[in-house]
Design a protein around this motif. Structure first.
Motif, mmCIF file in Angstrom:
data_model
loop_
_atom_site.group_PDB
_atom_site.id
_atom_site.type_symbol
_atom_site.label_atom_id
_atom_site.label_comp_id
_atom_site.label_asym_id
_atom_site.label_seq_id
_atom_site.Cartn_x
_atom_site.Cartn_y
_atom_site.Cartn_z
ATOM 1 N N SER B 140 18.297 60.383 -2.080
ATOM 2 C CA SER B 140 18.603 61.596 -2.843
ATOM 3 C C SER B 140 20.096 61.837 -2.861
ATOM 4 N N PHE B 141 20.703 61.716 -1.684
ATOM 5 C CA PHE B 141 22.142 61.956 -1.622
ATOM 6 C C PHE B 141 22.910 60.901 -2.394
ATOM 7 N N PHE B 142 22.416 59.662 -2.366
ATOM 8 C CA PHE B 142 23.109 58.617 -3.110
ATOM 9 C C PHE B 142 23.175 58.988 -4.594
ATOM 10 N N TYR B 143 22.020 59.335 -5.153
ATOM 11 C CA TYR B 143 22.003 59.701 -6.574
ATOM 12 C C TYR B 143 22.829 60.954 -6.823
ATOM 13 N N LEU B 144 22.692 61.917 -5.931
ATOM 14 C CA LEU B 144 23.377 63.193 -6.126
ATOM 15 C C LEU B 144 24.894 63.014 -6.122
ATOM 16 N N LEU B 145 25.405 62.314 -5.103
ATOM 17 C CA LEU B 145 26.856 62.190 -4.973
ATOM 18 C C LEU B 145 27.437 61.325 -6.082
ATOM 19 N N THR B 146 26.786 60.176 -6.349
ATOM 20 C CA THR B 146 27.308 59.331 -7.414
ATOM 21 C C THR B 146 27.200 60.051 -8.752
ATOM 22 N N PRO C 223 31.792 77.375 -4.983
ATOM 23 C CA PRO C 223 31.272 76.010 -4.914
ATOM 24 C C PRO C 223 30.112 75.852 -3.929
ATOM 25 N N ALA C 224 30.151 76.583 -2.824
ATOM 26 C CA ALA C 224 29.051 76.455 -1.862
ATOM 27 C C ALA C 224 27.741 76.890 -2.501
ATOM 28 N N LEU C 225 27.811 77.948 -3.301
ATOM 29 C CA LEU C 225 26.603 78.404 -3.990
ATOM 30 C C LEU C 225 26.173 77.376 -5.025
ATOM 31 N N LEU C 226 27.156 76.812 -5.712
ATOM 32 C CA LEU C 226 26.832 75.806 -6.724
ATOM 33 C C LEU C 226 26.153 74.611 -6.083
ATOM 34 N N VAL C 227 26.718 74.175 -4.965
ATOM 35 C CA VAL C 227 26.155 73.026 -4.263
ATOM 36 C C VAL C 227 24.722 73.319 -3.823
ATOM 37 N N SER C 228 24.505 74.503 -3.261
ATOM 38 C CA SER C 228 23.142 74.798 -2.801
ATOM 39 C C SER C 228 22.199 74.950 -3.993
ATOM 40 N N ALA C 229 22.700 75.500 -5.099
ATOM 41 C CA ALA C 229 21.844 75.631 -6.271
ATOM 42 C C ALA C 229 21.455 74.263 -6.817
ATOM 43 N N ILE C 230 22.423 73.334 -6.839
ATOM 44 C CA ILE C 230 22.117 71.991 -7.352
ATOM 45 C C ILE C 230 21.068 71.323 -6.467
ATOM 46 N N MET C 231 21.269 71.404 -5.145
ATOM 47 C CA MET C 231 20.328 70.738 -4.249
ATOM 48 C C MET C 231 18.948 71.383 -4.334
ATOM 49 N N MET C 232 18.942 72.694 -4.536
ATOM 50 C CA MET C 232 17.650 73.367 -4.647
ATOM 51 C C MET C 232 16.942 72.961 -5.935
ATOM 52 N N GLY C 239 11.697 66.669 -6.756
ATOM 53 C CA GLY C 239 10.873 66.380 -5.593
ATOM 54 C C GLY C 239 11.619 65.862 -4.384
ATOM 55 N N THR C 240 12.938 66.068 -4.330
ATOM 56 C CA THR C 240 13.660 65.650 -3.126
ATOM 57 C C THR C 240 13.384 66.623 -1.984
ATOM 58 N N SER C 241 13.893 66.308 -0.818
ATOM 59 C CA SER C 241 13.656 67.156 0.359
ATOM 60 C C SER C 241 14.967 67.510 1.048
ATOM 61 N N PHE C 242 15.913 68.071 0.311
ATOM 62 C CA PHE C 242 17.143 68.511 0.968
ATOM 63 C C PHE C 242 16.852 69.702 1.876
ATOM 64 N N PHE C 243 16.189 70.696 1.288
ATOM 65 C CA PHE C 243 15.905 71.922 2.036
ATOM 66 C C PHE C 243 14.429 72.058 2.368
ATOM 67 N N MET C 244 13.596 71.233 1.764
ATOM 68 C CA MET C 244 12.153 71.438 1.872
ATOM 69 C C MET C 244 11.568 70.633 3.025
ATOM 70 N N PRO C 245 11.044 71.299 4.039
ATOM 71 C CA PRO C 245 10.306 70.589 5.080
ATOM 72 C C PRO C 245 8.865 70.372 4.602
ATOM 73 N N GLN C 265 20.656 78.082 4.200
ATOM 74 C CA GLN C 265 21.190 79.384 4.602
ATOM 75 C C GLN C 265 22.663 79.289 4.958
ATOM 76 N N HIS C 266 23.055 78.195 5.620
ATOM 77 C CA HIS C 266 24.474 78.017 5.934
ATOM 78 C C HIS C 266 25.301 77.947 4.652
ATOM 79 N N LEU C 267 24.829 77.136 3.708
ATOM 80 C CA LEU C 267 25.585 77.014 2.461
ATOM 81 C C LEU C 267 25.625 78.346 1.734
ATOM 82 N N PHE C 268 24.457 79.007 1.688
ATOM 83 C CA PHE C 268 24.398 80.258 0.949
ATOM 84 C C PHE C 268 25.355 81.280 1.535
ATOM 85 N N TRP C 269 25.367 81.407 2.841
ATOM 86 C CA TRP C 269 26.220 82.441 3.434
ATOM 87 C C TRP C 269 27.672 82.023 3.516
ATOM 88 N N PHE C 270 27.909 80.704 3.450
ATOM 89 C CA PHE C 270 29.304 80.285 3.346
ATOM 90 C C PHE C 270 29.888 80.803 2.039
#
Lengths: 452, 204, 596
Positions: B140-146, C223-232, C239-245, C265-270
């Motif tokens: 996931s990170f590979f695709y995301l970062l690239t 940017p921290a919010l943008l980053v967390s929004a993108i990952m979310m 279907g990735t699992s950056f934040f999802m257990p 939460q760290h990214l959001f509050w940063f």
């Protein structure tokens, strides 16, 4: 001028409000007096600053308001004064922070003699697990959760066999013994809070968080979820009973171990069928229901729900004041001698062929019902109205719509759901307010009739 | 004038005109360059946020390192060439020369496009071998970062294409000098970012 | 490096003078028009969020009586109210609105550095608002995950708006960040590069300092919010699992594993904590200038005020986890973040002292802007002090997630900045429109807002002491909340309705005064800072007529001993300083222009 007076009065008024206020921290019931002590320090320091600063502000506004012939004094800065004020502020901050950090050090280090228990949250209920005789909790994982193993305990793990499983929302703890709560969640963030204990901590799916405390006052206290966990957040309640070690031991011994919950004999539908003849009079031979006799449709309902409701009727949890039909059910349910008989009956009913009940509600606003259902009911009863054990939600689709109407009306009227042993009934009392009255209840029933 | 001296002066004691025509404390650069400086800082923050997330996520138990395809080395080469060409264009424009300016500047962009094509080939190769975006957080990170890096390049290429059109339609070097300079700075920045990403990806 | 000097640039500067109604009022590149567009839109969405809060108050005050909202829409209102107020109202109004209007005027510039980018900024902001509002009309409605958008809840079935609503929210935030970045690059570059001749950084009004540092915070925090929004979004859509257990949704296990909700939460509050100061610092700046002007005194301890703004800005990046004391993060973080958080109290307290000391021995004109500014000092002291409870990790334990938190942050970043916004709107209204507002109506507006909000939030702290949890649609029965708590809720709801209705006074006033207000003249307050010295009122396109101003002094020369008037504008040369024995100083007759 008026402003100076008002600020003065606001300061005085705030002080009076504080001293006249009956609203303050609830009586502490755990050994965290040190938390209350730091609160008091902060309260007095900040209270003093609040009064001093604002009275000075009011004085300045009063004294230096514009008057004829008056001119402001030119003073760009007074470095000494500023440094002095900063120094005093720093002292005040240290006075508040230092005790806080000391108390925090003891909050984050549970004592060695603390016994562990697990509090598990899921939408929207609590369940608890104790380590059992060996003092070690078995390995558990959300991915192993099933209806019969709601904690997801690994059945292979020998440490888990003697774990005590409490699936209801009420737990017990002994008096004056430090305990460490291990917190786990099966779905979203939750938070374990007992206001009387002063401490709280989030439950985070995928990890185990902890908090420790030493209850020092017997009683029954609410466990609240204080981290927004979805639409049912406000009805996610539990309770903790603090009692003497002897009482606690008796209670604990009465709870099943994990091995026992796994070893329950399979239900025998044939035995249930034999006893069903009595039920058939009102509920129909195939469990199809009979509105004239106030017997709702049973066929298709999930076994865990039938089982729970039969027990509720037996124990008088349902069929209380105002619920005449429920009262009629009580003697019937009592004909089932023990838990096994109840389970057999539930299994038999679950095996009946399920034909959707004939709708009886006409002229209701299905579209409005759909909106209400999708927004409020679907979270537990699912989009298709099938319900699930996971959220304690029975099947609604294809069941008797008139029964739905009477039950929701009963929840709204407080006839059903408020018995202290009706663990999840109060959730419906809260949620049923999503429907404003009989009309909207029928709208929702009419919508549910379309889910089949 | 140092920042400390600026911040400790007593403005009420200093009267009269201070400084020359330009405001005191302003950077000796055109505002576009100052703005680009801020933008690059923001982009660095974005990438470092992902970097921090990467490190934290990596420490969780389900992480399976991804073997980076060797094609990335080739892609890196393309991006280096692209940067070098941009620098050449910048030097040419600064010297006020017309010769080779167009070749260098447009060539730089073309190599960046080749880099992007290379990256896309890499993704396809990974997909073909079953490394999908959701298979593992490392993937996931590979695709995301690239992908994020490519998105930044595309943004740069948009400016590049506008400047190229101006260049082709006969603008003088001094008219496009600033654009070329900004593009070059941006390209070097993205090359550095890429090298960091590449280093992190291939060492974990 | 052939950098074109500013003065040359001025003569060459191409002003994009508007040719038609559309280019003048819609696709305008004039910072003043853009400011009004930004401000108007921000206030409009603010009204939406205000209505949402009143709906919530009706439910909390009279749970049995009104059937306005169900649990689902309650949580959606909580979420949208919070997000709109913090991001789309306060941030946009303070930076997009006041920043746009005041930066070029206070810096003596003709416009922002990049007028076209500035125009794009406001329209992209409008787009983000449109996307956000559209979520009210999609299936499932807007997200009800709380404005903090914590996963995994945001995307799971138990949360309202878990499919379309949250995607639109994240998309809208991303678009907003783009808009903010375009605006923000303009603000910082303009402040750094386009100050007029003689205007050193330390001669700038504190408004510019506040906006400057707040913009830098925004540029680095969003940017921290943008980053967390993108990952979310990746988690939800790919279907990735950056934040999802591994989690169970309505009895069915989902196909995620191993992600960390706490990382989000760290990214959001940063982002989230600096965001508090993105709102607070411009408010600090604005109120300093209002106080100083109407107290006829320089802002006390200007240098300390600047240092405090910078210190608070810097510290705001290392305190974020005080929002996460009970989140399950490593508990040792508590030591660090409690310490940094309480350190912030020192520069903040210093600002309060200096505001009050500005009043000390002043010649205070108690007009409507000053009422709001002084009201702000009171509410900010209150809100700041309650922050010392929550920042101290131990005290946060019983109080977090209760109404104490709600009361605290509404006091400190709801009521306080809003009082400043009103102070500033009234203060600069004569410059923006050329007319005075109705003083009596403005004062009535102040009394209703100031006393009304205190009636809302003082009792709310006590609900928090009781332990009443926030984000509860209904309390049900508990063993620790007395029945009398509901009485407080009723009082709070009445007060909230009252305050909500009282805002009509503001709208009536500003629209009525547009036509009927007295003509204000160029500098009705006798203000020394540069924006009041424009040749035209309201300032024309290009702000300064033929020639840019030259600045000879700081922005706070009030009541200077020996001067005839109690203020000396920034663009008056030392030699021209009118002394007591000179006759009369006419700000319109500005000889400094001839010198330049």
């Amino acid at each position: 001028m008026a402003l100076a007076v008002v600020i003065f009065l606001l300061v005085i008024g705030s002080v009076i409000f504080h001293f006249a206020s009956p609203w303050w921290f609830t009586d502490i019931a755990a050994d965290w007096g040190s938390i209350d002590f730091t609160i008091n320090i902060t309260f007095w320091v900040t209270g003093f600053v609040f009064i001093a600063c604002n009275l000075f502000l009011a004085y300045c506004v009063y004294k230096f308001r514009q008057k004829d012939g008056h001119k402001a004094v030119y003073e760009p800065e007074n470095h000494k004064l500023e440094v002095g004020l900063s120094a005093i502020t720093t002292i005040g901050v240290v006075a508040m922070l230092a005790p806080g950090l000391f108390v925090w050090a003891s909050i984050v280090t549970p004592p060695d003699n603390a016994t562990e228990f697990e509090a598990m949250g899921q939408q929207w209920q609590w369940a608890f697990r104790y380590p059992g005789a060996d003092g070690i909790m078995g390995y558990a994982d959300t991915q192993l959760v099933t209806e019969t193993n709601p904690f997801g305990v690994n059945v292979e793990d020998p440490n888990g066999q003697d774990d005590i499983i409490v699936t209801g929302p009420e737990m017990h703890l002994p008096l004056d013994k430090p305990v460490k709560a291990l917190l786990r969640s099966n779905d979203v963030l939750h938070n374990f809070t007992v206001p009387q204990f002063r401490v709280k901590m989030d439950l985070v799916p995928g990890m185990i968080s902890y908090i420790w405390f030493e209850p020092n006052k017997a009683g029954r206290y609410d466990i609240m979820c204080e981290e927004l966990c979805g639409i049912g957040h406000f009805v996610m309640r539990g309770a903790v009973v603090i009692e003497t070690q002897a009482e606690y031991d008796v209670w604990l011994a009465a709870q099943p171990t994990f091995a026992e919950t796994q070893a329950v004999a399979a239900a025998n539908p044939a035995a249930g069928q034999a006893q069903y003849a009595v039920c058939a009079a009102c509920h129909g031979a195939q469990g199809e229901g009979n509105q004239a006799l106030n017997g709702p449709k049973l066929a298709g309902q999930q076994a865990w729900y039938i089982e729970r409701q039969l027990k509720h009727f037996k124990e008088g949890v349902r069929g209380g004041e105002g619920d005449t039909n429920g009262q009629a059910m009580a003697p019937m349910a009592n004909m089932l001698a023990d838990d096994a008989a109840v389970r057999n009956m539930a299994a038999y009913i679950a095996s009946m062929p399920d034909t959707p009940a004939t709708p009886t509600i006409t002229g209701a606003d299905v579209a409005n019902g759909a909106i209400i259902y999708d927004r409020n009911c679907a979270a537990c009863h699912l989009d298709n109205g099938d319900g699930t054990w996971y959220t304690d939600a029975p099947k609604l689709a294809g069941m008797s719509d008139w029964y739905f109407v009477t039950q929701i009306s009963n929840f709204r009227a407080g006839i059903r759901g408020l018995h202290p042993k009706d663990d999840y009934g109060e959730q419906m009392v809260g949620m049923s307010t999503a429907m404003s009255g009989l009309e909207e209840i029928e709208d929702v029933a009419a919508f549910i009739n379309t889910l089949r | 004038m140092s920042l400390f001296k600026t911040l400790t002066e007593k403005p009420w004691e200093r009267k009269g005109v201070i400084g020359g025509l330009n405001p005191e404390g302003a950077f000796e650069s055109p505002p576009e360059r100052v703005a680009l400086g801020f933008f690059l800082t923001i982009a660095s923050v974005i990438f470092s946020m992902f970097g921090v997330s990467y490190v934290i996520r990596m420490s969780l138990p389900d992480w399976e390192p991804l073997a980076e395809p060797s094609q990335l080395w080739l892609n890196t080469g393309l991006l280096v060439i692209s940067s070098v060409l941009f620098q050449w264009a910048r030097n040419t424009a600064n010297a006020g020369k017309q010769k080779n300016l167009m070749t260098a500047f447009i060539g730089g962009g073309v190599f960046a496009l080749l880099f992007i094509a290379g990256q896309m080939l890499t993704w396809e190769g990974l997909q073909a071998s079953g490394f999908y975006v959701a298979s593992n957080p490392a993937n996931s990170f590979f695709y995301l970062l690239t992908g994020l890096h490519v998105a930044h390049l595309l943004g740069g290429l948009w400016v590049w294409s506008k400047s190229s059109i101006r260049l082709i339609s006969g603008s003088k070097p001094e008219d496009v000098r600033l654009s070329i300079e900004l593009c070059t700075v941006y390209w070097h920045f993205l090359l550095i970012i890429w090298l960091i990403i590449f280093a992190i990806l291939s060492n974990t | 490096m052939a950098y074109v000097p500013l003065a040359d640039q001025d003569s060459e500067m191409e002003m994009h003078h508007p040719h038609s109604w559309v280019t003048k009022y819609v696709w305008s590149q004039d910072h003043k028009v853009i400011a009004i567009q930004y401000g108007g839109l921000a206030i409009a969405v603010g009204v939406v969020a205000l209505v949402l809060s009143l709906l919530m108050r009706m439910q909390l005050g009279f749970p049995e009586t009104f059937d306005l909202i169900d649990p689902s829409s309650y949580y959606q209102s909580v979420t949208m109210h919070g997000m709109i107020m913090v991001v789309y109202m306060l941030t946009a109004l303070l930076l997009g609105g006041f920043g746009n209007y005041l930066i070029p005027l206070m810096c003596g510039a003709r416009d922002m550095v990049f007028p076209f980018l500035n125009m794009l900024s406001v329209w992209v902001y409008a787009l983000s608002v449109l996307i956000l509002m559209s979520s009210f009309f999609v299936s499932g409605g807007p997200t009800g995950a709380g404005w903090t958008l914590y996963p995994p809840q945001t995307s799971m079935a138990g949360t309202p708006g878990h499919d379309m609503g949250i995607v639109l929210m994240l998309l809208s935030l991303a678009v907003f960040i783009v808009a903010f970045t375009m605006g923000g690059l303009n603000y910082v570059t303009t402040i750094l590069q386009y100050r007029c001749r003689g205007l050193t950084m330390m001669r700038l009004p504190l408004t510019v300092w506040g906006i400057f540092i707040a913009t830098i915070l925004g540029l680095f925090a969003f940017p921290a919010l943008l980053v967390s929004a993108i990952m979310m979004l990746f988690d939800m859509l790919l279907g990735t699992s950056f934040f999802m257990p591994a989690v169970i949704e309505s009895g069915t296990p989902l196909d995620h594993n191993g992600g960390s909700p706490i990382l989000f939460q760290h990214l959001f509050w940063f982002f989230g904590h600096p965001e508090v100061y993105i709102v607070a610092l411009p408010a600090f700046g604005l109120v300093s200038d209002v106080l100083s002007t109407h107290a006829r005194k320089n802002i006390f301890g200007y240098r300390m005020m600047v240092w405090a703004i910078i210190a608070i800005g810097g510290l705001s990046f290392i305190v974020w986890a005080h929002h996460m004391y009970v989140s399950g993060m490593h508990p040792y973080f508590g030591f660090f973040f409690a310490t940094t958080t309480l350190i912030i109290a020192v520069p903040t307290a210093l600002k309060v002292y200096n505001w009050v000391l500005t009043l000390w021995e002043g010649d205070i004109r108690l007009n409507a802007p000053m009422y709001f500014a002084i009201g702000f000092i009171f509410t900010f002291i209150h809100g700041g002090l309650t922050g010392l409870f929550l920042g101290n990790v131990v005290i946060d334990l019983p109080l977090s997630d209760t109404y104490f938190v709600v009361a605290h942050f509404h006091m400190v970043m709801g009521v306080s900045p809003v009082l400043v916004i009103f102070a500033a709107l009234y203060h600069w209204y004569p410059k923006v429109t050329g007319r005075m507002f109705h003083e009596g109506m403005a004062k009535a507006h102040f009394w209703c807002t100031f006393l009304g909000t205190y009636a809302i939030y003082l009792p709310m702290h006590y609900l928090g002491f009781l332990g009443v949890p926030r984000r509860y649609y209904a309390m049900g029965s508990t063993d620790f909340i007395p029945a009398s708590a509901q009485d407080l809720n009723v009082v709070i709801t009445y007060a909230a309705l009252f305050v909500g209705a009282a805002q009509l006074l503001f709208f009536i006033n500003i629209f009525w005064s547009l036509r009927n207000g007295e003509k204000a003249g160029p500098n009705p307050w006798g203000s020394a800072s540069l924006e009041w010295q424009t040749p035209d009122t309201p300032p024309a396109h290009g702000n300064w007529g033929d020639e840019l101003p030259t600045v000879y002094r700081w922005a706070y020369d009030y009541s200077v001993p020996g001067a005839h008037e109690d203020f000396i504008p920034q663009n008056v040369p030392e030699s021209d300083e009118p002394t007591a024995d000179e006759q009369h100083f006419d700000p319109d007759h500005d000889e400094s222009k001839a010198d330049a």
